[in-house]
Design a protein around this motif. Structure first.
Motif, PDB file in Angstrom:
ATOM      1  N   VAL A  47       1.087  -1.281  -0.064  1.00 43.75           N
ATOM      2  CA  VAL A  47       0.344   0.116  -0.253  1.00 43.75           C
ATOM      3  C   VAL A  47       0.429   1.405   0.218  1.00 43.75           C
ATOM      4  N   GLU A  48       0.686   2.669  -0.961  1.00 43.06           N
ATOM      5  CA  GLU A  48       1.551   3.575  -0.819  1.00 43.06           C
ATOM      6  C   GLU A  48       1.582   4.691   0.732  1.00 43.06           C
ATOM      7  N   GLN A  49       2.396   4.544   0.275  1.00 44.46           N
ATOM      8  CA  GLN A  49       3.057   5.867   1.464  1.00 44.46           C
ATOM      9  C   GLN A  49       2.406   5.044   2.896  1.00 44.46           C
ATOM     10  N   SER A  50       1.919   3.737   3.105  1.00 51.38           N
ATOM     11  CA  SER A  50       1.777   3.264   4.663  1.00 51.38           C
ATOM     12  C   SER A  50       2.851   2.442   5.347  1.00 51.38           C
ATOM     13  N   LEU A  51       2.628   1.973   6.642  1.00 49.22           N
ATOM     14  CA  LEU A  51       4.005   1.638   7.194  1.00 49.22           C
ATOM     15  C   LEU A  51       3.573  -0.495   7.535  1.00 49.22           C
ATOM     16  N   HIS A  52       4.818  -1.031   7.093  1.00 48.91           N
ATOM     17  CA  HIS A  52       4.400  -2.796   7.355  1.00 48.91           C
ATOM     18  C   HIS A  52       5.183  -3.392   8.145  1.00 48.91           C
ATOM     19  N   GLY A  53       4.813  -3.533   8.910  1.00 54.46           N
ATOM     20  CA  GLY A  53       5.516  -4.605  10.332  1.00 54.46           C
ATOM     21  C   GLY A  53       6.450  -5.584   9.025  1.00 54.46           C
ATOM     22  N   PHE A  54       8.287  -5.320   9.876  1.00 51.05           N
ATOM     23  CA  PHE A  54       8.919  -5.960   8.961  1.00 51.05           C
ATOM     24  C   PHE A  54       9.407  -7.188  10.508  1.00 51.05           C
ATOM     25  N   HIS A  55       9.671  -8.624  10.016  1.00 52.97           N
ATOM     26  CA  HIS A  55       9.817  -9.075  11.182  1.00 52.97           C
ATOM     27  C   HIS A  55      10.783 -10.631  10.583  1.00 52.97           C
ATOM     28  N   ILE A  56      11.802 -11.192  11.406  1.00 53.73           N
ATOM     29  CA  ILE A  56      12.404 -12.394  11.822  1.00 53.73           C
ATOM     30  C   ILE A  56      11.839 -13.485  12.576  1.00 53.73           C
ATOM     31  N   HIS A  57      11.016 -14.209  10.853  1.00 56.08           N
ATOM     32  CA  HIS A  57      10.196 -15.727  12.183  1.00 56.08           C
ATOM     33  C   HIS A  57      10.567 -16.914  12.699  1.00 56.08           C
ATOM     34  N   GLN A  58      10.213 -17.555  14.017  1.00 53.52           N
ATOM     35  CA  GLN A  58      10.932 -18.677  13.862  1.00 53.52           C
ATOM     36  C   GLN A  58      11.641 -19.088  13.129  1.00 53.52           C
ATOM     37  N   TYR A  59      10.562 -19.796  12.455  1.00 54.82           N
ATOM     38  CA  TYR A  59      10.743 -20.505  11.257  1.00 54.82           C
ATOM     39  C   TYR A  59      11.196 -20.501  10.541  1.00 54.82           C
ATOM     40  N   GLY A  60      12.267 -21.039   9.039  1.00 51.30           N
ATOM     41  CA  GLY A  60      11.601 -20.653   7.710  1.00 51.30           C
ATOM     42  C   GLY A  60      11.304 -20.967   7.089  1.00 51.30           C
ATOM     43  N   ASP A  61       9.647 -21.547   7.520  1.00 54.00           N
ATOM     44  CA  ASP A  61       9.208 -22.391   7.048  1.00 54.00           C
ATOM     45  C   ASP A  61       7.662 -21.679   6.050  1.00 54.00           C
ATOM     46  N   CYS A  62       7.789 -21.008   4.895  1.00 57.36           N
ATOM     47  CA  CYS A  62       6.810 -20.637   4.018  1.00 57.36           C
ATOM     48  C   CYS A  62       4.983 -21.585   3.471  1.00 57.36           C
ATOM     49  N   ARG A  63       5.314 -22.584   4.033  1.00 57.19           N
ATOM     50  CA  ARG A  63       4.516 -23.612   3.257  1.00 57.19           C
ATOM     51  C   ARG A  63       3.331 -23.041   3.127  1.00 57.19           C
ATOM     52  N   ALA A  64       2.396 -22.439   4.751  1.00 54.14           N
ATOM     53  CA  ALA A  64       1.421 -22.233   5.242  1.00 54.14           C
ATOM     54  C   ALA A  64       0.085 -20.682   4.035  1.00 54.14           C
ATOM     55  N   SER A  69       2.851 -20.683   9.069  1.00 60.29           N
ATOM     56  CA  SER A  69       4.178 -21.615   9.062  1.00 60.29           C
ATOM     57  C   SER A  69       4.981 -21.351   9.659  1.00 60.29           C
ATOM     58  N   ALA A  70       5.541 -19.773   9.743  1.00 60.02           N
ATOM     59  CA  ALA A  70       7.116 -19.227   9.924  1.00 60.02           C
ATOM     60  C   ALA A  70       6.920 -18.905  11.947  1.00 60.02           C
ATOM     61  N   ALA A  71       5.945 -19.078  11.698  1.00 57.02           N
ATOM     62  CA  ALA A  71       5.642 -19.607  14.327  1.00 57.02           C
ATOM     63  C   ALA A  71       5.572 -17.631  13.816  1.00 57.02           C
ATOM     64  N   GLY A  72       6.139 -17.741  15.148  1.00 56.31           N
ATOM     65  CA  GLY A  72       6.280 -16.011  15.656  1.00 56.31           C
ATOM     66  C   GLY A  72       7.747 -15.579  15.476  1.00 56.31           C
ATOM     67  N   HIS A  73       7.927 -13.988  16.053  1.00 61.32           N
ATOM     68  CA  HIS A  73       8.732 -14.103  16.234  1.00 61.32           C
ATOM     69  C   HIS A  73      10.046 -14.704  16.258  1.00 61.32           C
ATOM     70  N   PHE A  74      11.225 -14.258  15.923  1.00 63.82           N
ATOM     71  CA  PHE A  74      12.581 -15.136  16.575  1.00 63.82           C
ATOM     72  C   PHE A  74      12.377 -14.400  17.692  1.00 63.82           C
ATOM     73  N   ASN A  75      13.079 -14.586  19.196  1.00 59.20           N
ATOM     74  CA  ASN A  75      12.683 -14.703  19.955  1.00 59.20           C
ATOM     75  C   ASN A  75      13.676 -15.546  21.242  1.00 59.20           C
ATOM     76  N   PRO A  76      14.420 -15.608  20.964  1.00 65.13           N
ATOM     77  CA  PRO A  76      15.916 -17.320  21.723  1.00 65.13           C
ATOM     78  C   PRO A  76      16.451 -16.372  22.959  1.00 65.13           C
ATOM     79  N   MET A  77      15.994 -15.076  23.310  1.00 63.70           N
ATOM     80  CA  MET A  77      16.457 -14.788  24.817  1.00 63.70           C
ATOM     81  C   MET A  77      15.287 -13.966  25.190  1.00 63.70           C
ATOM     82  N   ASP A  78      13.661 -14.645  25.049  1.00 63.97           N
ATOM     83  CA  ASP A  78      13.025 -14.498  25.925  1.00 63.97           C
ATOM     84  C   ASP A  78      12.506 -12.991  25.963  1.00 63.97           C
ATOM     85  N   MET A  79      12.741 -12.296  25.474  1.00 62.68           N
ATOM     86  CA  MET A  79      12.306 -10.338  25.219  1.00 62.68           C
ATOM     87  C   MET A  79      11.119 -10.208  25.222  1.00 62.68           C
TER      88      MET A  79
END
Length: 160
Positions: A47-64, A69-79
């Protein structure tokens, strides 16, 4: 027999493909620097002139078909979820992609939490571009909405 030295990854890449019903595409590169990992992204079809969330997720799985299937945000330190400038945040919290009047987002910054090597490496994880803006506060996701695109972070050719 001599042990071979551990290979240090200097560059990684994720090609972003659209989830079902969406038309976005893009590329994110991650390059190791002395100050951290340089994150460079170009994503089109937003969408033009907007903001879009941008994250690294837990799994490198884009099958869904919806990217879940990528699950939630990558958070190995439980922050807690936060902004890429926060001291306490998920490794995967990359903030928002700002788009121009053509619906193209470009970002280029250095992140001192993201790692290409070691136990918290992002290699093999997923990159997700969301439909809405990450509010940088709502736990645990930033309330960024549906997943428009997904890509898997892989080792990149450093000469390319």
């Amino acid at each position: 027999m001599e042990e071979e030295p551990e290979t240090m990854i200097e560059k990684a890449v994720a090609v972003i493909y659209p989830t079902e019903g969406n038309d976005i595409e893009g590329m994110v590169t991650f390059t190791q620097t002395e100050d951290g990992v340089r994150v460079q992204a170009t994503v089109s079809g937003l969408v033009e002139q907007s903001l879009h969330g941008f994250h690294i997720h837990q799994y490198g799985d884009c099958r869904a078909s919806d990217g879940t299937s990528a699950a939630g945000h990558f958070n190995p330190m439980d922050m807690p979820h936060g902004s890429p400038t926060d001291d306490d945040r998920h490794v995967g919290d990359l903030g928002n992609l700002p788009t121009n009047e053509e619906g193209v987002a470009e970002i280029d910054y250095t992140d001192d939490v993201v790692e290409l090597n070691g136990p918290n490496s992002i290699l093999g994880r997923g990159v997700i571009v969301h439909a809405g803006q990450d509010d940088l506060e709502t736990q645990p996701t930033g309330a960024a909405g549906a997943r428009l695109g997904c890509g898997v972070i892989g080792v990149a050719n450093p000469d390319y």
